[in-house]
Design a protein around this motif. Structure first.
Motif, PDB file in Angstrom:
ATOM      1  N   ALA A  82      10.505  -2.739   0.630  1.00 53.02           N
ATOM      2  CA  ALA A  82      11.719  -1.723   0.089  1.00 53.02           C
ATOM      3  C   ALA A  82      12.482  -1.244   1.202  1.00 53.02           C
ATOM      4  O   ALA A  82      13.610  -1.013   1.065  1.00 53.02           O
ATOM      5  CB  ALA A  82      10.903  -0.891  -0.736  1.00 53.02           C
ATOM      6  N   VAL A  85      13.711  -1.035  -9.776  1.00 52.14           N
ATOM      7  CA  VAL A  85      12.601  -2.119  -9.282  1.00 52.14           C
ATOM      8  C   VAL A  85      11.491  -1.543  -8.863  1.00 52.14           C
ATOM      9  O   VAL A  85      11.373  -0.574  -7.964  1.00 52.14           O
ATOM     10  CB  VAL A  85      13.228  -2.997  -8.081  1.00 52.14           C
ATOM     11  CG1 VAL A  85      12.477  -4.061  -7.824  1.00 52.14           C
ATOM     12  CG2 VAL A  85      14.747  -3.534  -8.563  1.00 52.14           C
ATOM     13  N   ASP A  86      10.048  -1.999  -9.598  1.00 52.66           N
ATOM     14  CA  ASP A  86       8.805  -1.645  -9.094  1.00 52.66           C
ATOM     15  C   ASP A  86       8.103  -3.018  -8.982  1.00 52.66           C
ATOM     16  O   ASP A  86       8.236  -3.946  -9.905  1.00 52.66           O
ATOM     17  CB  ASP A  86       8.481  -0.855 -10.067  1.00 52.66           C
ATOM     18  CG  ASP A  86       6.942  -0.373  -9.528  1.00 52.66           C
ATOM     19  OD1 ASP A  86       6.653  -0.225  -8.453  1.00 52.66           O
ATOM     20  OD2 ASP A  86       5.991   0.069 -10.429  1.00 52.66           O
ATOM     21  N   ALA A 102      14.583   1.376  -6.033  1.00 48.42           N
ATOM     22  CA  ALA A 102      13.042   0.641  -5.738  1.00 48.42           C
ATOM     23  C   ALA A 102      12.010   1.603  -5.419  1.00 48.42           C
ATOM     24  O   ALA A 102      12.301   2.634  -4.968  1.00 48.42           O
ATOM     25  CB  ALA A 102      13.197  -0.373  -4.661  1.00 48.42           C
ATOM     26  N   ALA A 113       7.907  -2.072  -4.076  1.00 52.42           N
ATOM     27  CA  ALA A 113       8.817  -3.117  -4.130  1.00 52.42           C
ATOM     28  C   ALA A 113       9.016  -4.242  -3.171  1.00 52.42           C
ATOM     29  O   ALA A 113       8.765  -3.656  -1.917  1.00 52.42           O
ATOM     30  CB  ALA A 113      10.227  -2.705  -4.656  1.00 52.42           C
ATOM     31  N   PHE A 131       8.785  -6.226 -11.257  1.00 54.67           N
ATOM     32  CA  PHE A 131      10.081  -6.334 -11.878  1.00 54.67           C
ATOM     33  C   PHE A 131      10.487  -7.561 -12.558  1.00 54.67           C
ATOM     34  O   PHE A 131      10.484  -7.689 -13.663  1.00 54.67           O
ATOM     35  CB  PHE A 131      11.213  -6.170 -10.775  1.00 54.67           C
ATOM     36  CG  PHE A 131      12.602  -5.929 -11.117  1.00 54.67           C
ATOM     37  CD1 PHE A 131      13.063  -5.274 -12.320  1.00 54.67           C
ATOM     38  CD2 PHE A 131      13.605  -6.827 -10.666  1.00 54.67           C
ATOM     39  CE1 PHE A 131      14.459  -5.260 -12.401  1.00 54.67           C
ATOM     40  CE2 PHE A 131      14.959  -7.109 -10.952  1.00 54.67           C
ATOM     41  CZ  PHE A 131      15.376  -6.004 -11.783  1.00 54.67           C
TER      42      PHE A 131
END
Length: 260
Positions: free
Chosen positions: A170, A104-105, A124, A128, A63
């Motif tokens: 995550a 979001v990665d 995510a 993440a 991200f």
């Protein structure tokens, strides 16, 4: 339609604007020019009746690694000043007029985590991770995170992240309430786009009113943002911050003066 300015790729279609951080070789670390490009695009999308929602995402399995440390060090040493671009972006976040979605990665560091507390939806991947290591760099929280994170997560979780510097997975982010769902990497952007397209089909005035009611008055957030900016600027030029940034580049532990 896709364009790229200052390593931020902007795609528009189906009532959605996608802002992709496109500096994967530097883990999408944000420069002053990238903050400026993000703010320009968000303001343009907010003013465009054909755009109903914004999406922010990364690239290359990351991200963002947060603010570019080189810019921080230059500002600390008085050879650069990124404050105008950064402040413009973080003061824009509480007053964005249209829904803001994050996909979001990988790593979301610093501003990569704090901006999520201004988003309406956050998705995510299982990989993440979220971290706000401000104190480790000799600086202080930003983007109103000292207000929004305790409100959303509770004081104990916020203190652990913002002060102790503990990262959050995550799964932990879902439990803490700042990620909506964990999505397989292959489906992440589709999920965010589907949500944005659903929002684009809503009655726009009703959507704006509902969002405004849910988010409430932004004045307290802006006030806290300004307080944080003042503290952050002071800390940027402190011996602790200069030592932390220098140690980062020299790949060694920082040596802080404990006598103060």
């Amino acid at each position: 339609m896709t364009s790229e300015i200052a390593e931020v790729a902007v795609w528009r279609g189906d009532g959605v604007q996608v802002l992709r951080l496109a500096r994967p070789e530097k883990k999408n670390a944000l420069t002053g020019a990238m903050y400026r490009a993000l703010a320009d695009a968000i303001e343009a999308g907010d003013a465009d009746d054909s755009i109903a929602a914004h999406i922010i995402t990364g690239s290359g399995g990351v991200f963002t690694a947060g603010n570019d440390i080189g810019d921080f060090l230059a500002t600390s040493r008085g050879t650069g000043d990124l404050s105008t671009d950064v402040v413009r972006f973080i003061r824009l976040l509480p007053v964005v007029k249209k829904p803001l979605i994050a996909a979001v990665d990988g790593a979301a560091i610093g501003i990569g985590t704090t901006l999520l507390f201004h988003c309406d939806l956050v998705y995510a991947t299982p990989d993440a991770t979220f971290a706000t290591p401000f104190l480790d760099l000799g600086v202080t929280p930003e983007a109103a995170s000292s207000l929004l994170m305790p409100q959303r997560m509770g004081y104990a979780r916020a203190f652990a992240m913002l002060v102790l510097g503990e990262p959050v997975s995550a799964d932990g982010a879902v439990v803490a309430g700042f990620v909506n769902a964990i999505i397989p990497a292959a489906d992440l952007e589709k999920t965010a786009l589907d949500a944005a397209r659903r929002l684009a089909k809503k009655p726009p005035e009703a959507l704006a009113v509902a969002r405004r009611l849910l988010r409430g008055d932004a004045s307290e957030i802006l006030q806290r943002t300004d307080q944080e900016v003042s503290a952050f600027r002071e800390r940027l030029r402190s011996p602790e911050a200069i030592e932390a940034f220098t140690a980062f580049f020299e790949k060694r532990p920082p040596r802080f003066d404990k006598s103060a």
